[in-house]
Design a protein around this motif. Structure first.
Motif, PDB file in Angstrom:
ATOM      1  N   UNK A 301       1.140  -1.218   0.296  1.00 21.56           N
ATOM      2  CA  UNK A 301       0.379  -0.009  -0.031  1.00 21.56           C
ATOM      3  C   UNK A 301       0.756   0.947  -0.084  1.00 21.56           C
ATOM      4  N   UNK A 302       1.924   1.400   0.467  1.00 20.03           N
ATOM      5  CA  UNK A 302       3.252   2.638   1.119  1.00 20.03           C
ATOM      6  C   UNK A 302       3.233   2.358  -0.760  1.00 20.03           C
ATOM      7  N   UNK A 303       3.824   1.378  -1.225  1.00 17.21           N
ATOM      8  CA  UNK A 303       4.454   1.842  -2.251  1.00 17.21           C
ATOM      9  C   UNK A 303       3.439   2.131  -3.280  1.00 17.21           C
ATOM     10  N   UNK A 304       2.384   1.920  -3.283  1.00 16.83           N
ATOM     11  CA  UNK A 304       1.317   2.475  -4.479  1.00 16.83           C
ATOM     12  C   UNK A 304       1.105   4.162  -3.977  1.00 16.83           C
ATOM     13  N   UNK A 305       1.011   4.199  -2.850  1.00 12.74           N
ATOM     14  CA  UNK A 305       0.496   5.678  -2.301  1.00 12.74           C
ATOM     15  C   UNK A 305       2.301   6.541  -2.560  1.00 12.74           C
ATOM     16  N   UNK A 306       2.392   6.059  -2.687  1.00 13.35           N
ATOM     17  CA  UNK A 306       4.425   6.327  -3.206  1.00 13.35           C
ATOM     18  C   UNK A 306       4.135   6.935  -4.473  1.00 13.35           C
ATOM     19  N   UNK A 307       3.600   5.901  -5.746  1.00 16.64           N
ATOM     20  CA  UNK A 307       3.885   6.381  -6.584  1.00 16.64           C
ATOM     21  C   UNK A 307       2.945   6.940  -7.482  1.00 16.64           C
ATOM     22  N   UNK A 308       1.768   7.489  -6.193  1.00 15.88           N
ATOM     23  CA  UNK A 308       0.693   7.758  -7.349  1.00 15.88           C
ATOM     24  C   UNK A 308       1.189   9.217  -7.426  1.00 15.88           C
ATOM     25  N   UNK A 309       0.063   9.881  -8.612  1.00 14.57           N
ATOM     26  CA  UNK A 309       0.831  11.001  -9.024  1.00 14.57           C
ATOM     27  C   UNK A 309      -0.300  12.384  -8.316  1.00 14.57           C
ATOM     28  N   UNK A 310       0.399  12.872  -8.557  1.00 13.80           N
ATOM     29  CA  UNK A 310      -0.386  14.462  -6.757  1.00 13.80           C
ATOM     30  C   UNK A 310      -1.325  14.624  -7.594  1.00 13.80           C
ATOM     31  N   UNK A 311      -2.514  14.461  -6.829  1.00  9.60           N
ATOM     32  CA  UNK A 311      -3.929  14.914  -7.388  1.00  9.60           C
ATOM     33  C   UNK A 311      -4.000  16.321  -7.585  1.00  9.60           C
TER      34      UNK A 311
END
Ligand code: 3HC
Length: 311
Positions: A301-311
């Protein structure tokens, strides 16, 4: 022969400086701290097992809530201490791996069984009492993160000891059966509590260097003596008898004479041959393995959060 750096470091220790994680320190100082803080943290976590066994069996809702709070505190103490150890460049996973591989220790006291509710009283009174005796001086230890963790932990330990003594008071003043249970718990926990302070000074391999570095503030025997001097009058107050025929006040020494624990038993427990060593380590390894999916899920989950483009 000390190097220039080691001499300068020792001068800092001697004048009472606090050593912080980014300061220069001898490898031996770092290694000793990782060993002691890591094993201290392991003790807090493994120490939850004997008491955890009685949370569902507490005699009243109030006792259940108190014990729950204490066991939860111990988890927190473990986390503060693992964080202090991490500042020295070792990860929590590495420390836990060493524990599970039998390459790191935890306090011998947790290898004894909790047979009935009186044991929960004896643990709070004696085990947390001994832990306080050992931890209060550690608030002045030379390594900053360890000293600061100790300040926080000592605040919570006094409640742990108080609630245990309160259980012993209630049982010692109860029916004949309750008094017998309290006396039996004292009989079984007295000597293992004395072992918590470590081997006798002449047997202690680390004391001299640890005291020179102010990692250890008092010797093992000094703290053991202080513990006996404080606890003997408390047993009298409870109307319980410490299982030691030699125990008596020695006026010129200004302390009690007492029998030492059985050091063979101590070293056997350290070798893994105590009553509950296999059970305790087994429980920790099982908890670690059963919890792997939670850790992996959180990391993913943390890795997904880290690569999610800033909204
Ligand atoms: N249980 C297990 N191992 C012990 C021990 C004990 N009661 N007493 C000593 N040992 C080990 C030492 O770790 C060392 O082995 P190692 O080299 O593999 O680490 C060996 O026996 C020789 O003993 P030394 O006296 O030379 O070692 P130390 O200088 O480290 O002194 C100590 C031992 C006094 C326990 C010291 O390490 C210390 O003060 N540690 C921090 C306090 C601590 O760990 N307390 C645990 C109490 S339980 C607890 O805190 C939970 C509480 O909330 C109930």
């Amino acid at each position: 022969e000390m190097s220039e750096e080691e001499r300068a470091f020792q001068e800092r220790i001697d004048r009472g400086d606090k050593i912080e994680p980014n300061d220069w320190m001898p490898d031996g100082y770092r290694k000793t701290l990782i060993r002691q803080i890591g094993q201290h943290a392991h003790s807090e976590i493994v120490g939850q097992l004997p008491e955890g066994n009685w949370i569902t069996r507490a005699p009243t809702l109030e006792r259940k809530a108190i014990l729950l709070a204490k066991v939860q505190d111990e988890a927190g103490h473990g986390l503060y201490l693992y964080c202090a150890a991490e500042t020295l460049g070792v990860s929590r996973d590495e420390l836990i791996e060493l524990l599970h591989a039998g390459k790191m220790k935890y306090s011998s006291i947790f290898n004894y069984p909790t047979l009935n509710w009186a044991d929960i009283g004896a643990i709070g009174w004696l085990v947390d009492g001994a832990a306080i005796m050992n931890q209060v001086p550690l608030q002045r230890t030379s390594f900053g993160p360890y000293a600061r963790a100790m300040v926080r932990i000592c605040k919570e330990e006094s409640f742990h000891q108080r609630q245990g003594f309160d259980i012993m008071m209630k049982m010692a003043r109860g029916t004949q059966d309750l008094r017998r249970m309290a006396q039996d718990a004292l009989d079984r926990y007295w000597y293992p509590s004395l072992m918590m302070f470590g081997p006798s000074d002449k047997e202690s391999v680390h004391s001299a260097q640890s005291m020179a570095w102010k990692i250890k503030i008092n010797t093992n025997d000094e703290l053991r003596q202080k513990f006996v001097d404080q606890t003997a009058p408390q047993a009298d107050y409870l109307g319980l008898k410490i299982p030691d025929e030699k125990l008596r006040w020695n006026e010129e020494k200004g302390g009690y004479d007492f029998s030492e624990p059985d050091w063979n038993e101590f070293f056997e427990v350290l070798k893994g041959n105590g009553p509950c060593n296999r059970e305790r380590l087994g429980a920790r390894i099982r908890a670690w393995d059963d919890g792997a999916w939670v850790r992996e899920g959180l990391m993913a989950h943390a890795e997904k959060q880290a690569i999610r483009p800033a909204a």
